[in-house]
Design an enzyme around this catalytic site. Structure first.
Site, PDB file in Angstrom:
ATOM      1  N   SER A  23      76.847 101.848  27.608  1.00  0.00           N
ATOM      2  CA  SER A  23      76.917 100.799  28.628  1.00  0.00           C
ATOM      3  C   SER A  23      77.128  99.406  28.035  1.00  0.00           C
ATOM      4  CB  SER A  23      75.632 100.820  29.459  1.00  0.00           C
ATOM      5  OG  SER A  23      74.514 100.691  28.610  1.00  0.00           O
TER       6      SER A  23
ATOM      7  N   LYS B 241      60.657 102.727  31.895  1.00  0.00           N
ATOM      8  CA  LYS B 241      61.173 102.566  30.541  1.00  0.00           C
ATOM      9  C   LYS B 241      60.401 103.509  29.638  1.00  0.00           C
ATOM     10  CE  LYS B 241      63.969  99.810  28.026  1.00  0.00           C
ATOM     11  NZ  LYS B 241      65.240  99.171  28.379  1.00  0.00           N
TER      12      LYS B 241
ATOM     13  N   LYS C 279      65.198  94.032  37.475  1.00  0.00           N
ATOM     14  CA  LYS C 279      66.638  94.141  37.257  1.00  0.00           C
ATOM     15  C   LYS C 279      67.295  94.958  38.369  1.00  0.00           C
ATOM     16  CE  LYS C 279      67.640  95.003  32.989  1.00  0.00           C
ATOM     17  NZ  LYS C 279      68.146  95.459  31.665  1.00  0.00           N
TER      18      LYS C 279
HETATM   19  P1  NAI Z   1      72.376  97.009  19.372  1.00  0.00           P
HETATM   20  O1  NAI Z   1      71.241  97.631  18.682  1.00  0.00           O
HETATM   21  O2  NAI Z   1      73.680  97.724  19.444  1.00  0.00           O
HETATM   22  O3  NAI Z   1      72.698  95.573  18.738  1.00  0.00           O
HETATM   23  C1  NAI Z   1      71.722  94.631  18.414  1.00  0.00           C
HETATM   24  C2  NAI Z   1      72.221  93.862  17.196  1.00  0.00           C
HETATM   25  O4  NAI Z   1      71.312  92.791  16.952  1.00  0.00           O
HETATM   26  C3  NAI Z   1      72.283  94.691  15.923  1.00  0.00           C
HETATM   27  O5  NAI Z   1      73.553  94.576  15.327  1.00  0.00           O
HETATM   28  C4  NAI Z   1      71.182  94.085  15.048  1.00  0.00           C
HETATM   29  O6  NAI Z   1      71.507  94.109  13.661  1.00  0.00           O
HETATM   30  C5  NAI Z   1      71.132  92.669  15.556  1.00  0.00           C
HETATM   31  N1  NAI Z   1      69.866  91.966  15.317  1.00  0.00           N
HETATM   32  C6  NAI Z   1      68.602  92.445  15.372  1.00  0.00           C
HETATM   33  N2  NAI Z   1      67.716  91.476  15.150  1.00  0.00           N
HETATM   34  C7  NAI Z   1      68.426  90.344  14.957  1.00  0.00           C
HETATM   35  C8  NAI Z   1      68.079  89.002  14.692  1.00  0.00           C
HETATM   36  N3  NAI Z   1      66.799  88.630  14.593  1.00  0.00           N
HETATM   37  N4  NAI Z   1      69.078  88.098  14.555  1.00  0.00           N
HETATM   38  C9  NAI Z   1      70.355  88.461  14.682  1.00  0.00           C
HETATM   39  N5  NAI Z   1      70.748  89.721  14.932  1.00  0.00           N
HETATM   40  C10 NAI Z   1      69.799  90.654  15.062  1.00  0.00           C
HETATM   41  O7  NAI Z   1      71.840  96.667  20.840  1.00  0.00           O
HETATM   42  P2  NAI Z   1      72.679  96.349  22.138  1.00  0.00           P
HETATM   43  O8  NAI Z   1      72.872  97.574  22.929  1.00  0.00           O
HETATM   44  O9  NAI Z   1      73.859  95.521  21.780  1.00  0.00           O
HETATM   45  O10 NAI Z   1      71.653  95.465  22.977  1.00  0.00           O
HETATM   46  C11 NAI Z   1      71.384  94.121  22.622  1.00  0.00           C
HETATM   47  C12 NAI Z   1      70.253  93.602  23.485  1.00  0.00           C
HETATM   48  O11 NAI Z   1      70.616  93.691  24.857  1.00  0.00           O
HETATM   49  C13 NAI Z   1      68.943  94.397  23.354  1.00  0.00           C
HETATM   50  O12 NAI Z   1      67.868  93.494  23.467  1.00  0.00           O
HETATM   51  C14 NAI Z   1      68.983  95.325  24.553  1.00  0.00           C
HETATM   52  O13 NAI Z   1      67.693  95.687  24.998  1.00  0.00           O
HETATM   53  C15 NAI Z   1      69.662  94.455  25.576  1.00  0.00           C
HETATM   54  N6  NAI Z   1      70.343  95.216  26.614  1.00  0.00           N
HETATM   55  C16 NAI Z   1      71.304  96.125  26.300  1.00  0.00           C
HETATM   56  C17 NAI Z   1      71.947  96.845  27.285  1.00  0.00           C
HETATM   57  C18 NAI Z   1      73.036  97.810  26.967  1.00  0.00           C
HETATM   58  O14 NAI Z   1      73.706  98.276  27.912  1.00  0.00           O
HETATM   59  N7  NAI Z   1      73.314  98.138  25.720  1.00  0.00           N
HETATM   60  C19 NAI Z   1      71.588  96.675  28.701  1.00  0.00           C
HETATM   61  C20 NAI Z   1      70.602  95.638  28.936  1.00  0.00           C
HETATM   62  C21 NAI Z   1      69.994  94.974  27.924  1.00  0.00           C
HETATM   63  K     K Z   2      69.854  99.885  29.577  1.00  0.00           K
END
Ligand code: NAI
Ligand code: K
Length: 346
Positions: A142, A78, A66
């Site tokens: 972020s 990580k 990345k």
């Molecule tokens: P978050 O934890 O805020 O949101 C994830 C959402 O997915 C939660 O609302 C959860 O209930 C839902 N969820 C979990 N399993 C599920 C399923 N099987 N089906 C439907 N919904 C489900 O996490 P965030 O920060 O929004 O990140 C989302 C993804 O993006 C993660 O995989 C994270 O590693 C990735 N990511 C996030 C970044 C960031 O800046 N927050 C940066 C790069 C990647």
């Molecule tokens: K991150």
């Protein structure tokens, strides 16, 4: 208790167990040829330590790709904390974790991830300067930056496939209405896309669909009749069993490690599905938080994230004649940057 694990392919992997606070964590530094290893801390109820180790190894490697793909002077690392963030997280545990991070002397820089928040980074930051994405003195959460990067990547892919109208009038399935997914929905609605949303947490779903009454909700996004599938929840949703059920023409989302393994790239390609590599599309967050340790200003951050769009276009054009997949084109670029950096350092 601190244990160094020996794994081939990673520079340093170290585990800590602290009886007093219940902290069990692993930090993995995959590759630091471009700079110090930066990557978030995932707080997750892994059933077994081996599972946590596999995850941190894969995630840290993804961070190397990345950062290199985004042209950042950073390596890939990580961390995982083994436990349930809802019940096991305490200020004491986070402080003990902060000391563990501090012991890397800046070779590893942490940030938020699944199960950790900007407020947690504030607590960790009471023990070490090697943390980005804090509220206090940092650039904060972020989620928006990541969503913006995913959006420009998706728009570039849509223009490539459907011409200049891009995402307008297209049906996009967003899986996960969390920090990233909720912001992505807003950007998509503003761009005139039709959104269908799923989240296993009914509260999260309600929050987002309440704010955007035009969006549909569903139990499962992956096999819906949609034009674009945007995985923004957990990784690994694309595997030999699920790919035949995907009806979308484009897959582009925020989740890390969306494919079970690299064989899935060709399976997607033969099914006529354009996969924008996760580590290309979701670099917005790391671009934002990395600005705290590099010399990027706020405007340059926005600029850098916006450039993910043209980068995706370039990648699709490079892969256009079908001799390689877009993911292979992206990987070639990354490997070139890494080997050039190695040449400089030695
Ligand atoms: P978050 O934890 O805020 O949101 C994830 C959402 O997915 C939660 O609302 C959860 O209930 C839902 N969820 C979990 N399993 C599920 C399923 N099987 N089906 C439907 N919904 C489900 O996490 P965030 O920060 O929004 O990140 C989302 C993804 O993006 C993660 O995989 C994270 O590693 C990735 N990511 C996030 C970044 C960031 O800046 N927050 C940066 C790069 C990647
Ligand atoms: K991150």
């Amino acid at each position: 208790e601190i244990i160094d694990e020996h794994t081939s392919g990673h520079e340093r992997v170290r585990m800590v167990r602290d009886k007093e606070t219940g902290l069990k964590a692993i930090v993995a530094i995959h590759n630091s040829s471009l700079g110090p290893a930066l990557g978030g801390t995932r707080f997750f109820p892994y059933q077994r330590e081996a599972e946590a180790l596999t995850d941190v190894l894969r995630l840290s490697e993804g961070m190397t790709l990345k950062a290199a793909a985004a042209g950042l002077p950073l390596g890939g690392g990580k961390a995982v904390i083994i436990g349930d963030p809802h019940t096991d997280k305490s200020p004491e545990l986070l402080r003990a974790y902060g000391q563990f991070v501090h012991a890397f002397g800046g070779d590893y820089i942490t940030a938020g991830d699944v199960g950790t928040t900007a407020a947690d980074m504030d607590v960790i930051g009471s023990q070490t300067p090697w943390v980005v994405g804090r509220n206090a003195g940092g650039s904060g959460d972020s989620g928006y930056s990541t969503a913006f990067g995913v959006f420009v990547a998706m728009q570039a892919a849509a223009v490539y496939v459907w011409g200049s109208q891009g995402l307008a009038g297209r049906r996009v399935g967003v899986e996960g209405a969390g920090k990233v997914g909720s912001q992505l929905v807003r950007l998509l609605v503003d761009a005139g896309a039709d959104v269908v949303l799923a989240d296993r947490d009914p509260m999260a779903l309600q929050r987002v669909s309440g704010t955007h009454p035009g969006t549909d909700v569903t139990d499962r996004v992956l096999d819906q009749d949609i034009d674009v599938y945007a995985p923004c929840a957990m990784g690994g949703t694309l595997n030999p069993k699920t790919i035949p059920a995907v009806r979308a023409r484009i897959v582009c989302g925020a989740a890390n490690n969306q494919l079970l393994d690299t064989d899935c790239e060709e399976q997607l390609q033969s099914a006529g599905i354009l996969w924008v590599p996760d580590y290309v599309a979701n670099a917005g967050g790391v671009i934002q938080v990395s600005s705290e340790v590099t010399d990027l200003g706020t405007e340059e951050v926005t600029d850098r994230i916006a450039k993910i769009g043209p980068a995706v276009t370039g990648m699709l054009e490079a892969a256009g004649d079908g001799s390689q997949t877009p993911a292979q084109a992206a990987r070639e670029l990354v490997l070139r940057r890494l080997s050039e950096a190695k040449g400089h350092n030695s």
